[in-house]
Write a protein that holds these residues in place. Structure first.
Motif, mmCIF file in Angstrom:
data_model
loop_
_atom_site.group_PDB
_atom_site.id
_atom_site.type_symbol
_atom_site.label_atom_id
_atom_site.label_comp_id
_atom_site.label_asym_id
_atom_site.label_seq_id
_atom_site.Cartn_x
_atom_site.Cartn_y
_atom_site.Cartn_z
ATOM 1 N N VAL A 148 7.044 -4.464 5.042
ATOM 2 C CA VAL A 148 7.286 -5.896 5.223
ATOM 3 C C VAL A 148 6.655 -6.689 4.087
ATOM 4 C CG1 VAL A 148 6.797 -7.881 6.698
ATOM 5 C CG2 VAL A 148 7.522 -5.714 7.722
ATOM 6 N N GLU A 149 5.406 -6.359 3.740
ATOM 7 C CA GLU A 149 4.713 -7.129 2.706
ATOM 8 C C GLU A 149 5.341 -6.931 1.330
ATOM 9 O OE1 GLU A 149 2.593 -9.475 3.179
ATOM 10 O OE2 GLU A 149 2.647 -9.098 5.326
ATOM 11 N N GLN A 150 5.782 -5.713 1.039
ATOM 12 C CA GLN A 150 6.469 -5.499 -0.239
ATOM 13 C C GLN A 150 7.775 -6.277 -0.292
ATOM 14 O OE1 GLN A 150 4.596 -1.080 -0.956
ATOM 15 N NE2 GLN A 150 6.685 -1.256 -0.290
ATOM 16 N N ALA A 151 8.481 -6.369 0.831
ATOM 17 C CA ALA A 151 9.706 -7.164 0.866
ATOM 18 C C ALA A 151 9.395 -8.622 0.557
ATOM 19 C CB ALA A 151 10.385 -7.027 2.228
ATOM 20 N N ARG A 152 8.320 -9.127 1.133
ATOM 21 C CA ARG A 152 7.946 -10.524 0.879
ATOM 22 C C ARG A 152 7.591 -10.736 -0.595
ATOM 23 N NH1 ARG A 152 3.274 -12.875 0.162
ATOM 24 N NH2 ARG A 152 2.087 -11.038 0.806
ATOM 25 N N ILE A 153 6.811 -9.824 -1.172
ATOM 26 C CA ILE A 153 6.396 -9.958 -2.570
ATOM 27 C C ILE A 153 7.601 -9.882 -3.501
ATOM 28 C CG2 ILE A 153 5.078 -8.831 -4.419
ATOM 29 C CD1 ILE A 153 3.142 -7.883 -2.102
ATOM 30 N N VAL B 296 4.777 2.210 7.508
ATOM 31 C CA VAL B 296 3.600 2.543 6.708
ATOM 32 C C VAL B 296 2.632 1.369 6.820
ATOM 33 C CG1 VAL B 296 2.728 3.044 4.398
ATOM 34 C CG2 VAL B 296 4.917 4.021 5.158
ATOM 35 N N GLU B 297 1.604 1.534 7.665
ATOM 36 C CA GLU B 297 0.626 0.476 7.889
ATOM 37 C C GLU B 297 -0.693 0.853 7.250
ATOM 38 O OE1 GLU B 297 0.545 -0.001 12.152
ATOM 39 O OE2 GLU B 297 1.975 -1.661 12.013
ATOM 40 N N THR C 156 7.332 1.881 -0.728
ATOM 41 C CA THR C 156 6.793 2.141 0.612
ATOM 42 C C THR C 156 6.252 3.567 0.716
ATOM 43 O OG1 THR C 156 8.374 0.565 1.538
ATOM 44 C CG2 THR C 156 7.322 2.085 3.083
ATOM 45 N N TRP C 157 6.832 4.500 -0.056
ATOM 46 C CA TRP C 157 6.369 5.889 -0.013
ATOM 47 C C TRP C 157 5.084 6.100 -0.825
ATOM 48 C CZ3 TRP C 157 9.171 8.877 3.241
ATOM 49 C CH2 TRP C 157 10.477 8.487 3.517
ATOM 50 N N LEU C 158 4.729 5.143 -1.676
ATOM 51 C CA LEU C 158 3.586 5.352 -2.571
ATOM 52 C C LEU C 158 2.288 5.536 -1.807
ATOM 53 C CD1 LEU C 158 2.179 5.315 -5.362
ATOM 54 C CD2 LEU C 158 2.090 2.808 -5.158
ATOM 55 N N TRP C 159 2.043 4.671 -0.842
ATOM 56 C CA TRP C 159 0.730 4.615 -0.197
ATOM 57 C C TRP C 159 0.408 5.886 0.578
ATOM 58 C CZ3 TRP C 159 -0.649 0.869 -3.059
ATOM 59 C CH2 TRP C 159 0.301 -0.099 -3.429
ATOM 60 N N PRO C 160 1.325 6.463 1.354
ATOM 61 C CA PRO C 160 1.000 7.748 1.991
ATOM 62 C C PRO C 160 0.749 8.861 0.987
ATOM 63 C CG PRO C 160 3.091 6.888 2.832
ATOM 64 C CD PRO C 160 2.606 5.925 1.825
ATOM 65 N N VAL D 190 4.058 -14.725 -10.533
ATOM 66 C CA VAL D 190 4.610 -14.895 -9.186
ATOM 67 C C VAL D 190 4.134 -13.771 -8.275
ATOM 68 C CG1 VAL D 190 6.718 -15.071 -7.822
ATOM 69 C CG2 VAL D 190 6.624 -16.094 -10.097
ATOM 70 N N ILE D 191 4.154 -12.549 -8.786
ATOM 71 C CA ILE D 191 3.709 -11.402 -7.989
ATOM 72 C C ILE D 191 2.230 -11.530 -7.650
ATOM 73 C CG2 ILE D 191 3.240 -8.909 -8.130
ATOM 74 C CD1 ILE D 191 5.971 -8.692 -9.629
ATOM 75 N N ALA D 192 1.402 -11.966 -8.616
ATOM 76 C CA ALA D 192 -0.031 -12.131 -8.349
ATOM 77 C C ALA D 192 -0.265 -13.139 -7.231
ATOM 78 C CB ALA D 192 -0.750 -12.569 -9.629
ATOM 79 N N GLY D 193 0.489 -14.252 -7.244
ATOM 80 C CA GLY D 193 0.345 -15.240 -6.180
ATOM 81 C C GLY D 193 0.770 -14.699 -4.827
ATOM 82 N N ALA D 194 1.846 -13.913 -4.806
ATOM 83 C CA ALA D 194 2.326 -13.355 -3.535
ATOM 84 C C ALA D 194 1.361 -12.306 -2.997
ATOM 85 C CB ALA D 194 3.712 -12.752 -3.730
ATOM 86 N N VAL D 195 0.819 -11.458 -3.887
ATOM 87 C CA VAL D 195 -0.129 -10.423 -3.456
ATOM 88 C C VAL D 195 -1.407 -11.063 -2.925
ATOM 89 C CG1 VAL D 195 -1.605 -8.530 -4.269
ATOM 90 C CG2 VAL D 195 0.803 -8.619 -4.953
#
Length: 445
Positions: free
Chosen positions: A134-139, A433-434, A262-266, A112-117
């Protein structure tokens, strides 16, 4: 600690001021002077063990406590309260969150996660910016609603619930900051809070009520389990406790993963050596095929990265407790009826327990270093009987999301800086975080 030393920092930068309170305490139990409200601050791992585990029966979640009272208007009596309601709900829900059951769902979650990503491919091709919150919330909503709620809650409705939860996280802050104010006294944020709770009830209550009629024939999704379940003394839950536990389970199975990642990417942008080691491990372990549960135990460095994120940004950053009876903690007498403040945010960032605590360093969670550390130096999911049911789920889900995203894409932050911390009911980044994404070589499986 007198009010004049605490208040200016709390108004300027609450997260930093709280950590400074911990530093000044040097691990001793201290009393904070917040005017008419004077809680005890407990930061030392040995003292935390006494409060959260050894004497957990004496330190309860108070219905009128510092943080729980305003949030209780959302969650009510149930899995996030205490006493009989908590015992009943935990007895019914715990079988859904055992390590064995969660492990059995990993491959389904991975698919499911692979399809959402993969839905991010269009943004990666066009170079359009992506809001990772936003995208992590959707996934996360796609995965959790399908696997734990049997798609009874649609992803668009789950996203509306996430938005309402975000409003609630901010709107309760005036009441957390002024915990002695009666609920009958209007305060800023009250109207937004009521509207957000109404939105959640409008979305969830019809689903909860409809599920009552089909619960016996349904599978083991959360709502059906709550309706079918029996308390230790053989009773069924009433509609409002099923409602309360459904709201709590939607929040707790989504909020931690969305907020922490959300904090991972920065941090990866700011620490390229960590990013390189993380990417190398994921590429080596996963190879060319799809991610499966069997891979996760080999993602050891990825797990260290998650633990370090949880150290810096624990989702449950404040655990207030009420002393039922008089006790002594760290040589300090705690009178009955006193409020105890326990904060992973503070303990996790104290130099007394962590070397260079402000630095993002996943190596501090290497196995040999963990073995020499007190269990309650790192407790992002609480401890004792109230340790979060969803801890194992968080690690598996977060490992899957991080590995899936980094197998498929490389990224660049639009604003290459670490966002500051905004203190709300949960910790939030001060800025969005964009990122811009581009396909990773060989990462389209």
């Amino acid at each position: 600690m007198p009010l004049r030393r605490i208040l200016p920092g709390l108004l300027r930068d609450p997260a930093r001021a709280l950590v400074e309170c911990g530093e000044r305490s040097r691990g001793e139990v201290v009393r904070l002077n917040l005017g008419s409200f004077r809680p005890f601050l407990v930061t030392h791992p040995e003292h935390l063990q006494r409060v959260l585990r050894e004497r957990s029966d004496n330190y309860v979640r108070a219905g009128d406590g510092l943080q729980w009272r305003p949030l209780k208007r959302l969650f009510g009596e149930g899995i996030l309260s205490d006493g009989r309601h908590w015992t009943d709900s935990r007895h019914i829900l715990q079988p859904l969150f055992t390590a064995r059951r969660i492990d059995s769902l990993v491959d389904t979650l991975a698919e499911v996660i692979a399809g959402a990503v993969a839905e991010l491919d269009a943004s990666a091709r066009s170079g359009s910016p992506v809001d990772m919150g936003v995208e992590q919330a959707r996934i996360v909503c796609r995965a959790i609603m399908q696997v734990f709620f049997a798609d009874k809650i649609s992803v668009p409705d789950a996203m509306r619930i996430m938005e309402a939860q975000d409003v609630i996280a901010w709107s309760v802050m005036p009441r957390i900051a002024v915990p002695w104010a009666p609920l009958a006294v209007p305060m800023p944020g009250d109207r937004s809070f009521r509207r957000a709770v109404q939105t959640i009830d409008d979305l969830l209550l019809p689903i909860v009520r409809a599920s009552r009629e089909t619960a016996e024939a349904d599978g083991d999704d959360v709502i059906a389990t709550l309706w079918r379940g029996r308390t230790p003394d053989g009773r069924r839950l009433d509609e409002w406790q099923v409602r309360n536990d459904t709201v709590a389970m939607v929040a707790t199975t989504t909020e931690t993963t969305i907020s922490v990642l959300t904090w991972l990417w920065p941090h990866l942008e700011a620490a390229p050596q960590v990013a390189a080691q993380l990417n190398e491990e994921i590429d080596r372990v996963i190879g060319d095929g799809p991610i499966r549960g069997a891979h996760l135990k080999e993602l050891r460095y990825t797990r260290q990265v998650l633990d370090e994120l949880l150290r810096l940004y624990p989702i449950g950053w404040l655990f207030p407790r009420l002393a039922v009876e008089e006790d002594v903690v760290g040589g300090v007498r705690i009178p009955a009826g006193s409020t105890i403040v326990v904060s992973p945010l503070i303990t996790h960032r104290m130099s007394m327990f962590w070397d260079r605590p402000e630095v993002f360093d996943p190596d501090r969670f290497a196995p040999e270093r963990v073995r020499g550390r007190h269990r309650y130096a790192h407790f992002p999911f609480g401890g004792g009987p109230h340790q979060c049911l969803g801890m194992h789920l968080f690690y598996l889900e977060a490992l899957l999301i991080v590995a899936t995203v980094l197998r498929r894409y490389r990224f660049r932050l639009r604003r290459p800086e670490l966002p500051g911390i905004k203190v709300a009911a949960a910790l939030r980044p001060r800025q969005r975080v964009e990122v811009t994404l581009e396909p990773a070589l060989g990462g389209t499986n």
